[in-house]
Design an enzyme around this catalytic site. Sequence first.
Site, PDB file in Angstrom:
ATOM      1  N   CYS A 160      -6.874 -75.862  30.409  1.00 59.56           N
ATOM      2  CA  CYS A 160      -6.954 -76.522  31.709  1.00 59.56           C
ATOM      3  C   CYS A 160      -8.378 -76.486  32.268  1.00 59.56           C
ATOM      4  CB  CYS A 160      -6.027 -75.906  32.747  1.00 59.56           C
ATOM      5  SG  CYS A 160      -4.300 -75.986  32.350  1.00 59.56           S
TER       6      CYS A 160
ATOM      7  N   GLU B  11      -6.988 -74.157  11.476  1.00 61.82           N
ATOM      8  CA  GLU B  11      -7.048 -74.634  12.860  1.00 61.82           C
ATOM      9  C   GLU B  11      -7.767 -75.958  13.010  1.00 61.82           C
ATOM     10  OE1 GLU B  11      -9.136 -72.305  15.820  1.00 61.82           O
ATOM     11  OE2 GLU B  11     -10.531 -71.551  14.334  1.00 61.82           O
TER      12      GLU B  11
ATOM     13  N   HIS C  71       2.456 -58.781  -5.772  1.00 56.34           N
ATOM     14  CA  HIS C  71       3.677 -58.277  -5.135  1.00 56.34           C
ATOM     15  C   HIS C  71       4.429 -59.390  -4.401  1.00 56.34           C
ATOM     16  CE1 HIS C  71       2.589 -54.252  -6.256  1.00 56.34           C
ATOM     17  NE2 HIS C  71       1.378 -54.481  -5.791  1.00 56.34           N
TER      18      HIS C  71
ATOM     19  N   LYS D 149      -9.961 -70.443  10.153  1.00 54.83           N
ATOM     20  CA  LYS D 149     -10.864 -71.588  10.415  1.00 54.83           C
ATOM     21  C   LYS D 149     -10.320 -72.841   9.753  1.00 54.83           C
ATOM     22  CE  LYS D 149     -12.693 -70.640  13.056  1.00 54.83           C
ATOM     23  NZ  LYS D 149     -12.903 -69.485  13.837  1.00 54.83           N
TER      24      LYS D 149
ATOM     25  N   LYS E 291      -9.774 -73.724  24.241  1.00 60.58           N
ATOM     26  CA  LYS E 291     -10.910 -72.829  24.004  1.00 60.58           C
ATOM     27  C   LYS E 291     -10.652 -71.446  24.570  1.00 60.58           C
ATOM     28  CE  LYS E 291     -14.943 -71.611  22.654  1.00 60.58           C
ATOM     29  NZ  LYS E 291     -14.959 -71.216  21.226  1.00 60.58           N
TER      30      LYS E 291
ATOM     31  N   ARG F 233     -11.921 -77.605  26.290  1.00 60.26           N
ATOM     32  CA  ARG F 233     -10.977 -76.517  26.542  1.00 60.26           C
ATOM     33  C   ARG F 233      -9.554 -76.906  26.154  1.00 60.26           C
ATOM     34  NH1 ARG F 233     -13.335 -72.710  30.019  1.00 60.26           N
ATOM     35  NH2 ARG F 233     -11.309 -71.989  30.705  1.00 60.26           N
TER      36      ARG F 233
ATOM     37  N   ASN G  16      -5.071 -73.691  37.828  1.00 60.28           N
ATOM     38  CA  ASN G  16      -5.020 -73.108  36.476  1.00 60.28           C
ATOM     39  C   ASN G  16      -4.351 -71.747  36.573  1.00 60.28           C
ATOM     40  OD1 ASN G  16      -6.458 -75.188  35.441  1.00 60.28           O
ATOM     41  ND2 ASN G  16      -8.351 -74.036  35.097  1.00 60.28           N
ATOM     42  N   GLY G  17      -3.571 -71.380  35.567  1.00 61.28           N
ATOM     43  CA  GLY G  17      -2.948 -70.054  35.566  1.00 61.28           C
ATOM     44  C   GLY G  17      -1.433 -70.178  35.634  1.00 61.28           C
TER      45      GLY G  17
ATOM     46  N   TRP H  92      -3.252 -78.533  30.353  1.00 57.99           N
ATOM     47  CA  TRP H  92      -2.695 -78.156  29.046  1.00 57.99           C
ATOM     48  C   TRP H  92      -1.302 -77.635  29.350  1.00 57.99           C
ATOM     49  CZ3 TRP H  92      -1.626 -73.668  25.923  1.00 57.99           C
ATOM     50  CH2 TRP H  92      -1.745 -73.882  24.553  1.00 57.99           C
TER      51      TRP H  92
ATOM     52  N   GLU I 245     -10.306 -64.653   8.407  1.00 59.55           N
ATOM     53  CA  GLU I 245     -11.007 -65.578   9.299  1.00 59.55           C
ATOM     54  C   GLU I 245     -11.237 -66.936   8.612  1.00 59.55           C
ATOM     55  OE1 GLU I 245     -11.452 -65.810  12.319  1.00 59.55           O
ATOM     56  OE2 GLU I 245     -13.182 -67.114  12.617  1.00 59.55           O
TER      57      GLU I 245
HETATM   58  C1  F6R Z   1     -10.307 -69.426  16.760  1.00 57.20           C
HETATM   59  C2  F6R Z   1     -10.539 -68.999  18.116  1.00 57.20           C
HETATM   60  C3  F6R Z   1      -9.494 -68.185  18.784  1.00 57.20           C
HETATM   61  C4  F6R Z   1     -10.152 -67.157  19.735  1.00 57.20           C
HETATM   62  C5  F6R Z   1      -9.079 -66.393  20.524  1.00 57.20           C
HETATM   63  C6  F6R Z   1      -9.675 -65.352  21.426  1.00 57.20           C
HETATM   64  O1  F6R Z   1     -11.401 -70.132  16.250  1.00 57.20           O
HETATM   65  O2  F6R Z   1     -11.536 -69.313  18.703  1.00 57.20           O
HETATM   66  O3  F6R Z   1      -8.670 -67.557  17.864  1.00 57.20           O
HETATM   67  O4  F6R Z   1     -10.907 -66.273  18.975  1.00 57.20           O
HETATM   68  O5  F6R Z   1      -8.336 -67.300  21.295  1.00 57.20           O
HETATM   69  O6  F6R Z   1     -10.565 -65.900  22.335  1.00 57.20           O
HETATM   70  P1  F6R Z   1     -11.640 -65.021  23.076  1.00 57.20           P
HETATM   71  O7  F6R Z   1     -12.602 -64.531  22.050  1.00 57.20           O
HETATM   72  O8  F6R Z   1     -12.274 -65.948  24.064  1.00 57.20           O
HETATM   73  O9  F6R Z   1     -10.895 -63.890  23.716  1.00 57.20           O
END
Ligand code: F6R
Length: 607
Positions: free
Chosen positions: A2, A489, A505, A486, A602, A27, A100-101, A74, A482
Amino acid sequence: MCGITGFTGYTLALPILMQGLEKLEYRGYDSAGVTLADDIGLVTLKAKGRLSELRSILDESELLQMTGIGHTRWATHGVPNNLNAHPHTNKRNTISLVHNGIIENYMSLKQMLENFDYDFKSETDSEVIVHLIDFYYRQCLDMETAFKKAVGDLEGSYGICVVSRHSPNKIFVARKESPMILGIGKEGSFCASDVPALLEYTRQLISLNDGDTAILEPDKITVFDAEGKEKPIEWMDSPYDMQSAQKGGYDTFMEKEIHEQPQTIKETLRGRLSGRKIVLPELDDIRDNLKNINSVIWIACGTAYHACVYGQMILNKHVPINSIAVPASEFRYGNYHVDRNTLCIFVSQSGETADTLAAIKMAKERGALTIAVANVLGSSLTRLADTTIYTCAGLEIAVASTKAYTAQLVLLYMLASKLSEIMGYSISEHQEIITNLRQLSNMTQQFLECCKPVVKEYAQMMKDERDVYFIGRQLDYVSAMEGALKLKEISYIHADAYYAGELKHGPIALIQYQKIVVAFATQPEVSAKTISNIKETVARGARVILITDKDTKADGFSYIIRLPQIHPELSCITSAIVFQLLAYYAAVERGCDVDKPRNLAKSVTVE
Ligand code: F6R
């Protein structure tokens, strides 16, 4: 998640609100809307979908007001549609609100208002706030009092902006656990849920504190504490500029941010290496408490959680202490032993992730010592922790975290190493690692440029796959996790990470002819074992992309990337460059919207 923008001033509000919303698009959102206010009344327009849908219903020649609020939503409570989109207005269309929230007590507030004949149009929790303000306004006929009373009734988290026909050139703002930035410039007063929305107009900003409210007028901003008393404002000059909120010649923010890593690594190390020592003055005030620590818990979400697993493993390599990494969403519900001898380390790019914030509050209630590792200056997490160490990755706009992740690895290496020293343990090969840290920025710069063509070729090979498997042992398992995150996503290719030794296993049942396995083998004590695990997949017809160091014996692999010479405890950082590019090129090949992957936001400010 949002986005909020607000403006009141001496020029047209609509262009400012729309450019702010565009800057917050990263975001994540699925509907958008604006309200423009003047003494004639309020005009609210909303549309499901992208901002272009909203633009198509705005008649700019008619909308000449100089005050307004905007929102990108969102969906949480209620599907994305016009009714649920913000702004929400009261029945008489005299008050309009964006939020927001999550309002946790919205059901009881709604019932109370329904008893007074209030009708609700949407399925959102947010709508209750606008009716509540209306309820109080009818009693006192004063917007400021009505707004503060309504905010006082709310439980949960909120960033709120309200405009009203009753005070047409004012914006009423409140914040609790949801970011809200205020700014003042020559055009007027601004507010937004994140800095990029404001950078074009001003760099004189403040982040509203939890519990504070504010009133924006064209020539001034007034801030009040939770008791309603006016507070002095300490403006800060934003560390970011417009350039950091633009793509700077790259096709996407993610591509730009991958390429910024040599610089962000350098910034994160700046001033923290002195001769043969790591310097973290942020620990000075808690140094004595650290000596009493008998367990360490590393807590975060998503990518930052993977960085935590790295931090935990590095600490465990050097210090015989209980050290575990736990996703923040699990930490709160698991029965982890936390007391005043526990150190909890919270890692977050945004510093606003709801699960991480809830976890730090719980850890503090139990008396733990807390350290935040965050990227955003003054974010909520940094206000809660006993001390904060900042990664210096700058503004990260692409939803998929890249430069913040490598900055976290660099910083967590330093933090683990410093904790070992304070706890009385020495790090083996410390000097070699310090030397490597000094070389890291140049090393990643050169490596990034030279590995791109081959990574692109491998991404091409991957682009039509349904599943890809990532494997590794020890620190390489962090890269596997990771790397898989990546890829899935941003390219929507299903990807999972496995410990290489666990393949036989179960997961090896999935390996068939031509399946792709991305394997990391950079840890000398287990590389040979990983290579033999990989050979088991090759024997079943898998195509293996092997990412390894210069020395590991790995003959007969068709797809191989050799990392630059670096100490194995730091190789997760160079491996990251490879899997980030791999995911990026695969997503581009598949025509995905790399910066704004579907269903993702984000900063995840709801639990
Ligand atoms: C993936 C990604 C998310 C954030 C997660 C935590 O690429 O960016 O998995 O790492 O939402 O976000 P922060 O670091 O802002 O707490």
